[in-house]
Design a protein around this motif. Sequence first.
Motif, mmCIF file in Angstrom:
data_model
loop_
_atom_site.group_PDB
_atom_site.id
_atom_site.type_symbol
_atom_site.label_atom_id
_atom_site.label_comp_id
_atom_site.label_asym_id
_atom_site.label_seq_id
_atom_site.Cartn_x
_atom_site.Cartn_y
_atom_site.Cartn_z
ATOM 1 N N ASN A 58 -0.478 3.773 -2.299
ATOM 2 C CA ASN A 58 -1.941 3.906 -1.763
ATOM 3 C C ASN A 58 -2.109 5.219 -0.919
ATOM 4 O OD1 ASN A 58 -4.730 4.214 -1.397
ATOM 5 N ND2 ASN A 58 -4.896 2.010 -1.783
ATOM 6 N N ARG A 63 -4.657 6.955 -0.041
ATOM 7 C CA ARG A 63 -5.706 7.000 1.011
ATOM 8 C C ARG A 63 -5.586 5.902 2.018
ATOM 9 N NH1 ARG A 63 -11.007 4.493 1.929
ATOM 10 N NH2 ARG A 63 -12.493 5.717 2.555
ATOM 11 N N VAL A 103 0.786 -1.193 0.034
ATOM 12 C CA VAL A 103 0.004 0.166 0.124
ATOM 13 C C VAL A 103 0.799 1.304 -0.152
ATOM 14 C CG1 VAL A 103 -2.111 -1.280 1.089
ATOM 15 C CG2 VAL A 103 -0.091 0.046 2.691
ATOM 16 N N CYS A 123 -6.854 -2.449 2.160
ATOM 17 C CA CYS A 123 -6.619 -2.607 0.603
ATOM 18 C C CYS A 123 -7.261 -3.792 0.204
ATOM 19 C CB CYS A 123 -5.202 -2.604 0.507
ATOM 20 S SG CYS A 123 -4.537 -2.703 -1.162
#
Length: 546
Positions: free
Chosen positions: A282, A284, A279, A314
């Motif tokens: 990522n 967010r 992640v 995720c």
Amino acid sequence: MRLDPQRSLRLKPPSPPSPPEEEEYAIGIDLGTTYSRVAVWHKDNVEIIHNDHGNRKTASYVAFTETDENNLVGDAAFNQVVRNTANSIFDTKRLIGRRFSDASVQSDVKLWPFKVIEGPGDKPMIMVTDNGQEKQCSAEDISSMVLEKMRKIAENYLGSTVKNAVITVPAYFTDSQRRATKDAGISAGLNVLRIMNEPSAAAIAYGLNKKAGWSSPRNVMIFDLGGGTLDVSLLTMSKSGDFKVKATAGDTHLGGQDFDNRLVNYCVEEFKREHKLDVSGNKRALRRIKNECEKAKKRLSFESDIGVEIDCLCENTDFTITFTRAIFEQVNMDLFIKCMDPVAKCLRDASMDVSSIDDVVLAGGSTRIPIVQQLLQEFFKGKELCKGVNPDEAVAYGAAVQAAALTGNGKGEFIQDYTLKDVAPLALVMGIADKKIMKLIPRNSLIPVKKNLDLCTPTDDQVFMNFPIYESESSIPANLNFLGECSIRDIPPAPKHVHKYTVFFEIDPDGILSVFAVDKSTGQEKEIIINRDKPKNPQGILRTKR
């Protein structure tokens, strides 16, 4: 600026009161990396003002939305950060007054979910989408919005327009960082009475409440570890209220955010190890992890372990982890040890040892971390640390007292019977010929301070002179921070050494530099133009041109 005493704050109004005039309040603003606070001397006391969410602290966040003309500032911006990650701006205290090419900025841009690009003059610019339009904002723009929010919080509470303010900055802020912060305050509609060093503000909060019990002057060290910066200042304080800073040291890129980021990295690696999912790209997911890590860090100051659960982090996969205080200390230990370096440096600069220090005062929320307190106590050979002031609010408290004193709004012995003498954290030096430098104002000089230097034209028919100026902790050229290149222009052609100038370098009580020159033959002031763009020739050579 001193206000009309007839309009100053009456601490003991007559009874019965006559119809009141609108009072000219002066506020103190602690402009923090993560949270900001505003305080005012009101009704014979300092009051930390609650915001519109009922909190005594306000998130230093600004959010832009793609469909709405109204920006969100403060807690409202923080509350929507997970769903609007790329347009929610924070940490601008780490960006303000810096160059895009600075190593610390290059390190931070890799961690921030918002985009930062290089603007004109190596200035970092933040890219946002505002009401469907892409635009660029500077760190000063964002800080100005936060300062305007703090002003409005004070106005709502006081029921009065507020213009005058003292704004605090880390003691180790450079000239450009101080100048940019002051510009942000002016843009926010404030008359900036003073740019005040944070540990000095905390010292006022501590000393004014304690000095009545002192029988002799005391040497007090303020250890101020906040969300993004570390400051250490050593002061002598007397019962009569004389506060004199002897030395200051610090790191403008070390604080609670760095501890949070280490925990975030730990979580990312654990999630990858357990679920084979990465992640790290990522935004967010990283923001959700960061929010939980900040909460866990705070709770670990009072608990030995804390469980964290994040649903659907995720690909519909939950993340669960238990943080222990030992894990938190392990992943951050090098940073905690690094926090002690400015303490040692401050003592060396003041020519004191640990036995000379009477009190060690904690300021800043990150001083609640047990290992920080433990290392500090060990450094001072077991001395009890002073925890009598609220570490979160001491800086805003001291700023409010200073604001009242500067405007005459504070009456009585508590406000008026003190003086504060602060210092310049960095030396001012000038580049001269053969890549050498000349020290103009030593580090830890009391401010305000002025230094003058005589210069003459070294060549025939010279029409201008350039000389670069720098800030520095040391005399090592690689460690110089370029402030600007000063130019005396429109010099009438003449043989060498005919034109002579006295150049004055002045650091004001805000810690901000000004430079001007006087023509020795006429006695008239000569304009000096300062180009703050970083030069292609950074070694610092006095350059001349025919």
